[in-house]
Scaffold this motif. Structure first.
Motif, mmCIF file in Angstrom:
data_model
loop_
_atom_site.group_PDB
_atom_site.id
_atom_site.type_symbol
_atom_site.label_atom_id
_atom_site.label_comp_id
_atom_site.label_asym_id
_atom_site.label_seq_id
_atom_site.Cartn_x
_atom_site.Cartn_y
_atom_site.Cartn_z
ATOM 1 N N VAL A 71 0.854 -1.199 0.000
ATOM 2 C CA VAL A 71 0.000 0.000 0.000
ATOM 3 C C VAL A 71 0.888 1.247 0.000
ATOM 4 O O VAL A 71 0.693 2.168 -0.807
ATOM 5 N N ALA A 72 1.878 1.257 0.900
ATOM 6 C CA ALA A 72 2.793 2.402 0.987
ATOM 7 C C ALA A 72 3.557 2.585 -0.328
ATOM 8 O O ALA A 72 3.714 3.704 -0.826
ATOM 9 N N GLU A 73 3.992 1.461 -0.890
ATOM 10 C CA GLU A 73 4.813 1.516 -2.100
ATOM 11 C C GLU A 73 4.011 2.014 -3.299
ATOM 12 O O GLU A 73 4.484 2.863 -4.071
ATOM 13 N N GLN A 75 1.167 3.775 -3.227
ATOM 14 C CA GLN A 75 0.820 5.195 -3.016
ATOM 15 C C GLN A 75 2.007 6.083 -3.374
ATOM 16 O O GLN A 75 1.848 7.126 -4.015
ATOM 17 N N GLU A 76 3.199 5.673 -2.967
ATOM 18 C CA GLU A 76 4.396 6.467 -3.279
ATOM 19 C C GLU A 76 4.630 6.529 -4.790
ATOM 20 O O GLU A 76 4.905 7.602 -5.347
ATOM 21 N N VAL A 136 -4.475 4.016 -4.043
ATOM 22 C CA VAL A 136 -4.950 3.088 -3.021
ATOM 23 C C VAL A 136 -5.666 3.920 -1.966
ATOM 24 O O VAL A 136 -5.135 4.937 -1.520
#
Lengths: 257, 257
Positions: A71-73, A75-76, A136
């Motif tokens: 999710v973090a990846e 979004q980044e 996301v």
């Protein structure tokens, strides 16, 4: 007001991880800058989103802890594509402002349940151009979900009743066959709900985690209900988007609800 | 919960336009990753924000149309710094999620009037690390305003009553003289409201559009009211932030409301 979506296949090479199309982005930013009305811009995530979203299985929501790194990846990654597009828009003379769905959109069980519209109104009132994108987002049942550019187009069309709603794709419009295949195919000048069965939108290579062609057409048809006019047009052909924005004649498929 | 602010002078060289400090960012991201509690992270804009904000005169709100290009430009620049920091955090093993003030914060006449707290709660519940930053925001009277990292620290401290509130600076803490000057100076172990007159925080070179030292101290003292403990410490010295996060002894100034 004009509502424009730059599809993920126009701003990126969907087959290659995080491959932007810098020349297409720069040119389309210039075409958008000549619009004489307010514009809200949506862009797809293309290969900055779909490939890793599939790798981490994000499209069906939370199943295991290790997805959160994904999710973090993702979004980044989509923010890095967004930043690239923001810069091109600003350099072309627009005043873009980024409004990320990860903060303002909520899903429930894989479908959009709410979206904050105020930031769009407020930045438009400041004569700036709101820009949002496939992302996301939080989901009250699935914990997270994928919000597509088409989800955003439908919701913004509902909220703003745009004079024109433009879906910018990598094909000329909707065809009765695969426009990249060998068999005979015909560009439809107009498409309505009753045509959905007979059309066969370009089956593009690459990965798409946001529901495929049927979901896409359904959202376009629904968005068309709230817009003055709704079109699908080819953003890889220079000048088409500009002509559509300025009310000139252009090649494309009109979507009729 | 731990509330941490990386000052703009730690993550950037404040004297040089858009100069990140990549090594400090990478190291601090690793120190943050070892925390054993939830973290909300705030970072300053440093030279990605202040220099152009001053050039366009954004600090006092709208006066002329041409500033809007500056609003877009500064928002874009601080997002590029944020993206850099997000990547470092993620590569250090955290799961950061970016929450831009430009969308969730509203000012009125140059002061913060509202901030959406739900996204912070929701992403913390998903075991992710909310990250926010100094930004240009909408102002109901001035049209736009500058929201500093310290404004965000105060608001988040009110909302979350963190166990620790850590202001990470480029000096060891609060001094009774300029720590970079030639005259005698002393690091204060503790600072309260009654000490404000006698302290002289490092007068750093470079540009700051967010109210200077007095405004900064006032916000820190106010934030301390809502936190278990509140500290100013030096982020350019390896290990200090890590020690503070893990409850070990470290050098710094305790801020007492």
């Amino acid at each position: 007001m004009l509502l424009v979506k730059l599809g993920g296949s126009v701003v990126t090479n969907k087959e290659k991880l995080k491959a932007a199309r810098p020349f297409a982005i720069t040119r389309l930013a210039k075409e958008i800058a000549v619009a004489r009305e307010d514009v809200i811009l949506v862009h797809g995530a293309g290969s900055f989103g779909h490939i890793k979203a599939k790798k981490y299985g994000l499209q069906n929501g939370y199943s295991k802890e290790s997805q959160l790194q994904g999710v973090a990846e993702v979004q980044e990654d989509v923010r890095s594509l967004n930043l690239h597009i923001m810069q091109a828009l600003r350099e072309a003379g627009s005043r873009p402002v980024s409004i990320p769905p990860g903060v303002i959109v909520r899903f429930k069980g894989g479908a959009l349940s709410s979206m904050q519209i105020e930031p769009f109104h407020e930045y438009l009132a400041l004569h700036m151009m709101p820009v949002t994108f496939g992302d996301v987002v939080l989901d009250s049942e699935w914990r997270f979900a994928i919000c597509s550019g088409d989800d955003l187009m439908l919701e913004l069309s509902k909220a703003f009743s745009p004079r024109k709603c433009l879906f910018v794709a990598d094909v000329d419009g909707i065809f009765t066959g695969d426009p990249k295949g060998r068999k005979k195919h015909t560009l439809l000048g107009k498409m309505s709900g009753k045509d959905v069965d007979k059309v066969n939108l370009a089956v593009r290579k690459g990965v798409d985690v946001t529901g495929g062609i049927e979901g896409k057409l359904t959202k376009m048809l629904k968005a068309a209900e709230f817009a003055g006019e709704c079109w699908i047009l080819n953003g890889l052909v220079p000048g088409r988007l500009r002509d559509a924005l300025l009310g000139r004649r252009f090649i494309g498929t009109k979507v009729v609800s």
